[in-house]
Design an enzyme around this catalytic site. Structure first.
Site, PDB file in Angstrom:
ATOM      1  N   GLY A 189      -8.434  -0.971  29.282  1.00  0.00           N
ATOM      2  CA  GLY A 189      -9.494  -0.284  30.003  1.00  0.00           C
ATOM      3  C   GLY A 189     -10.840  -0.968  29.870  1.00  0.00           C
ATOM      4  N   PRO A 229      -4.289  -7.039   9.976  1.00  0.00           N
ATOM      5  CA  PRO A 229      -4.869  -8.338  10.351  1.00  0.00           C
ATOM      6  C   PRO A 229      -4.256  -8.939  11.621  1.00  0.00           C
ATOM      7  CG  PRO A 229      -4.404  -8.265   7.999  1.00  0.00           C
ATOM      8  CD  PRO A 229      -3.804  -7.010   8.592  1.00  0.00           C
ATOM      9  N   THR A 276      -4.725  -1.624  21.839  1.00  0.00           N
ATOM     10  CA  THR A 276      -5.407  -2.196  20.687  1.00  0.00           C
ATOM     11  C   THR A 276      -4.616  -2.054  19.396  1.00  0.00           C
ATOM     12  OG1 THR A 276      -6.538  -0.082  20.636  1.00  0.00           O
ATOM     13  CG2 THR A 276      -7.724  -1.912  21.601  1.00  0.00           C
ATOM     14  N   GLY A 309     -13.081  -5.249  17.771  1.00  0.00           N
ATOM     15  CA  GLY A 309     -12.789  -5.291  19.191  1.00  0.00           C
ATOM     16  C   GLY A 309     -14.027  -5.766  19.914  1.00  0.00           C
ATOM     17  N   GLU A 310     -14.983  -4.867  20.017  1.00  0.00           N
ATOM     18  CA  GLU A 310     -16.184  -5.201  20.781  1.00  0.00           C
ATOM     19  C   GLU A 310     -17.044  -6.257  20.077  1.00  0.00           C
ATOM     20  OE1 GLU A 310     -16.781  -0.787  21.135  1.00  0.00           O
ATOM     21  OE2 GLU A 310     -17.223  -1.366  23.189  1.00  0.00           O
ATOM     22  N   GLN A 340      -7.399  -8.632  18.539  1.00  0.00           N
ATOM     23  CA  GLN A 340      -8.581  -8.011  19.153  1.00  0.00           C
ATOM     24  C   GLN A 340      -9.718  -9.013  19.282  1.00  0.00           C
ATOM     25  OE1 GLN A 340      -9.605  -4.699  20.359  1.00  0.00           O
ATOM     26  NE2 GLN A 340      -7.495  -5.190  20.799  1.00  0.00           N
ATOM     27  N   ILE A 346      -9.775  -4.664   6.956  1.00  0.00           N
ATOM     28  CA  ILE A 346      -8.958  -4.842   8.152  1.00  0.00           C
ATOM     29  C   ILE A 346      -7.592  -4.212   7.884  1.00  0.00           C
ATOM     30  CG2 ILE A 346      -8.008  -6.508   9.777  1.00  0.00           C
ATOM     31  CD1 ILE A 346     -11.110  -6.375   9.711  1.00  0.00           C
ATOM     32  N   LEU A 347      -7.294  -3.141   8.599  1.00  0.00           N
ATOM     33  CA  LEU A 347      -6.057  -2.397   8.324  1.00  0.00           C
ATOM     34  C   LEU A 347      -4.824  -3.187   8.737  1.00  0.00           C
ATOM     35  CD1 LEU A 347      -6.964   1.276   9.336  1.00  0.00           C
ATOM     36  CD2 LEU A 347      -7.363   0.063   7.188  1.00  0.00           C
TER      37      LEU A 347
HETATM   38 MO1  MOS Z   1     -15.394   0.370  24.831  1.00  0.00          MO
HETATM   39  S1  MOS Z   1     -16.818  -0.124  26.249  1.00  0.00           S
HETATM   40  O1  MOS Z   1     -16.302   1.599  24.081  1.00  0.00           O
HETATM   41  O2  MOS Z   1     -14.133   1.004  25.734  1.00  0.00           O
END
Ligand code: MOS
Length: 747
Positions: A244, A640, A473, A712-713, A646, A637-638
């Site tokens: 998403g 790796p 993820t 992730g971000e 990610q 890191i749960l």
């Molecule tokens: Mo991320 S932009 O919080 O799905």
């Protein structure tokens, strides 16, 4: 409690992997129901004006067509508002068909429903719309509108003076070294491979929505409000997603259309948004224009930092692109000001896209730092070390855990940064010119509220449940790991239930916060079920512990035992349950939210850095990202394996952001014209070199007891600034508007 077999911190393959690779995982558009109809929206072909006539007669007469909906026959659709608990969030609040005004190209103006998708598409194409069109405003030069000082955004109140300390103007004016540059990022469109999709089924007054969403609980809240029904009447199911990137965080108008049409016709309705519609009516990252002013001493100490940014937004909506999010704390600087403004345009509602705010924001501020380093003749890593803060100077509180300098040290060493020669074009390999660049990054770490349940069963299996979702993820795997960690039940014997509002309410899969949010809830649920098992062990007549006191017992690795006699003396929980003739016991747990806390005692963020090499061959105008080292400090890191995946994905997206991505609105029609996977360029395998990812793995106990912040971000933040610095190092061209285009580099 010792955890001899805990999977926490172990590279753990996805527990949902087999279902995905064997094709048994059902994505939203894979669901079929008897009597199901197909809906295709009619898209406005102007971006500004009003509909004066909507002729549906031809479409309605077509074979297989059940209805063509419009204002007047779709039934009532209401607006939605925020509700307590961070739900009720929606970027486009106007219900579809509310008025005849068209405010962006692709706005839905009607909906064709038919027996087949093809018939519905043909009917949608046959709807004739007459417009009174005005010239759309899709101007790319952003000047702030006349907004008040405090504005209501999608889910918060924001001061346009976002942060301030000292005298930024005065200190800038008197600074011996000054930099004043404006950085531009384009509109970017989320392009998860799985399209947005909804299937709506009414059973009397009960609605079930199969959705591709990053937040089933939030979507239930918004849709119940829009349909005017109690939220208990709405069930949202989202078991598997083809990602998403933020585009599916909050509901869009197609979901309400599908639900309303299904209500009118009394049939299940499926609506899959087309790839073209993905560029129009389901959000995007807004365009930003960011002026950064830095004042520094000759030896590189920042004395003033000003970050004034503008982003565009749609005519009605209030998504906030918080480019200044990281600016107040990222560097030590006594004088600082961060402000923002917004410019209305005839475009669809903007929304969060991976690393909203901080990603475009850090592109600007990290680019400015790289330029300042060059201006001063100081190594960019050293400039950052000189300006490393001791605490979060924006909030005036310490960081919970910040190891940014260690990230730089580790990254520089892995990359071989010390052999960099700073002169433009001075580094060569195999006839090509090399460019090396770097940047730091940060991303907020917090928790949403969450509830979870853990069941232990008489056959030795367990079930963990939470109404969060796995957007690709690794959340299924995380939940299994957490339940296994506490109960000792092996991963293969744990069933994970998520993606369904019937389950205990869970967090959005957003803000890189899902993992951090569910940790306390799942562990507390496991503790609760373990406590029940111990109680049962002491009250069951046939239990070996029937004569024991509850406090004499312990639970470890799935076994109940008398503390004094050691773990090897005990029996399994399954044995305890069988003797009690219980199929299962269940415990529930809760995490409290920290996100949105206005006065935190500590500043919680993840940090990191990127070192990037580009290879430039001017004779054929070929620019490649040829090497990447990324070091991330994201707490414990749960998993790796999933964690590295990610960050690699984020870096791939970073290459796209730096060199390829951008949505272009055509000036006359206001249409996003590169609205296909062929025309909207994204990084593909051939664009991506090996990515060397490292984690520091310092647990951050402020966030949860395992110390896991979230990833992730963070991997996308700062990346484009490292690329543009590398491009400058190779070519001498300073590109301040993304993406870097080949024509920018041709003298
Ligand atoms: Mo991320 S932009 O919080 O799905």
């Amino acid at each position: 409690m010792t955890m001899t077999r805990s999977p926490i911190g172990q590279s753990t393959p996805r527990v949902d992997g087999p279902a995905k690779v064997t094709g048994t995982a059902q994505y939203t558009s894979d669901f079929h129901f008897p009597g199901m109809l197909y809906a295709v929206p009619v898209e406005a072909t102007i971006a500004n004006g009003r509909m004066v006539k909507l002729d549906t007669a031809a479409a309605e007469g077509m074979r297989g067509v059940r209805a063509v909906f419009r204002r007047g026959n779709i039934g009532k659709l209401f607006r939605s508002v925020l509700e307590p608990g961070f739900v009720g969030i929606c970027d486009e609040r106007r219900p579809p068909f509310e008025d005849d005004v068209v405010r962006y190209y692709g706005q839905f103006v009607a909906l064709a429903v038919a027996d087949t998708f093809e018939a519905a598409k043909a009917a949608a194409d046959a709807v004739r719309v007459t417009y009174e069109a005005d010239k759309p405003n899709v101007d790319t030069d952003l000047k702030p509108d006349d907004d008040p000082d405090v504005i209501a955004t999608t889910y918060s109140q924001e001061h346009r003076l976002q942060s301030q300390r000292g005298d930024a103007d005065g200190a800038f004016a008197s600074a011996p070294i000054k930099l004043d540059q404006t950085y531009v990022t384009p509109t970017e469109t989320h392009n998860p491979i799985e399209l947005h999709a909804t299937t709506a089924i009414w059973d009397g007054s009960m609605l079930t929505l199969y959705e591709s969403t990053q937040g089933v609980v939030n979507l239930r809240s918004v849709l119940a409000q829009m349909l005017g029904v109690p939220k208990e009447n709405v069930r949202v199911i989202s078991k598997f997603l083809g990602s998403g990137f933020g585009g599916k965080l909050f509901p869009w108008t197609h979901s309400a259309l599908a639900a309303a049409a299904a209500r009118q016709l009394g049939k299940p309705i499926k609506l899959v948004v087309s790839r073209k519609m993905m560029f129009q009516s389901v959000g995007h990252r807004p365009r930003t224009q960011q002026r950064v002013r830095l004042g520094a001493t000759f030896d590189g100490k920042l004395v003033s930092l000003q970050h004034d940014y503008v982003y565009d937004r749609s005519m009605l909506d209030a998504h906030h692109e918080s480019c200044g999010e990281a600016t107040p704390f990222h560097y030590s600087v006594p004088n600082l000001r961060v402000t923002f403004g917004r410019a209305r345009r005839n475009v669809g509602a903007a929304t969060d896209m991976r690393g909203p705010g901080a990603v475009p924001g850090l592109y600007a501020t990290e680019s400015a730092m790289n330029e300042l380093a060059d201006q001063l003749g100081i190594d960019p890593v050293k400039l950052r070390i000189i300006n490393e803060p001791k605490l979060d100077e924006g909030l005036g509180v310490p960081f919970s855990s910040r190891h940014l300098l260690e990230c730089f040290e580790h990254g520089a060493q892995k990359f071989g940064w010390s052999s960099r020669t700073p002169a433009v074009g001075s580094m060569k390999r195999e006839g090509a010119t090399l460019g090396w660049g770097m940047a730091g990054c940060a991303w907020v770490a917090a928790r949403f509220s969450a509830e979870a349940s853990v069941e232990l069963r008489d056959d030795g299996t367990a079930r963990v449940a939470c109404a969060t979702q796995d957007i690709g993820t690794g959340t299924y795997t995380n939940l299994a790991q957490l339940a296994s960690h506490r109960t000792g039940v092996p991963l293969g014997k744990i069933e994970v239930a998520l993606g369904d509002t019937l389950l205990p309410p869970g967090p959005l899969s957003g803000g890189s916060m899902a993992t951090a949010s569910v940790v306390p809830a799942v562990l507390a649920a496991a503790d609760a079920v373990i406590a029940s098992v111990l109680d049962i062990a002491t009250v069951t007549p046939r239990s070996p512990f029937a004569t024991r006191r509850r406090e004499d017992l312990a639970f470890e690795d799935g076994r109940v035992f008398v503390k004094a006699e050691g773990a090897s003396s005990g029996v399994s929980f399954a044995d305890v349950l069988r003797r009690a003739n219980l199929r299962l016991v269940s415990g529930s747990g809760r995490s409290e939210a920290t996100f949105g806390d206005a006065n935190p005692k500590l500043s919680t963020h993840s940090f990191g850095c990127h070192f990037v090499e580009v290879t430039w061959q001017p004779e054929i105008a070929r620019l490649r990202v040829s090497r990447v080292v990324t070091v991330i400090d994201a707490g414990r890191i749960l998993n790796p394996l999933a964690g590295r995946n990610q960050i690699e994905g984020a870096v791939v997206m970073g290459i796209g952001m730096a060199l390829l991505e951008g949505t272009t609105y055509e000036r006359r029609s206001g249409a996003p014209i590169n609205s296909s996977l062929g025309d909207y360029l994204m990084a593909v395998n051939a664009d991506v070199p090996p990515i060397d990812v490292h984690f520091l793995d310092y647990p951050d106990k402020e966030i949860n007891e395992l110390g896991a912040r979230g990833i992730g971000e963070i991997g996308l933040a700062g990346f484009a600034a490292a690329v543009t610095a590398a491009v400058h190092h190779a070519t001498g061209v300073r590109v301040r508007e993304l993406p870097v285009k080949i024509e920018d580099l041709l003298g």
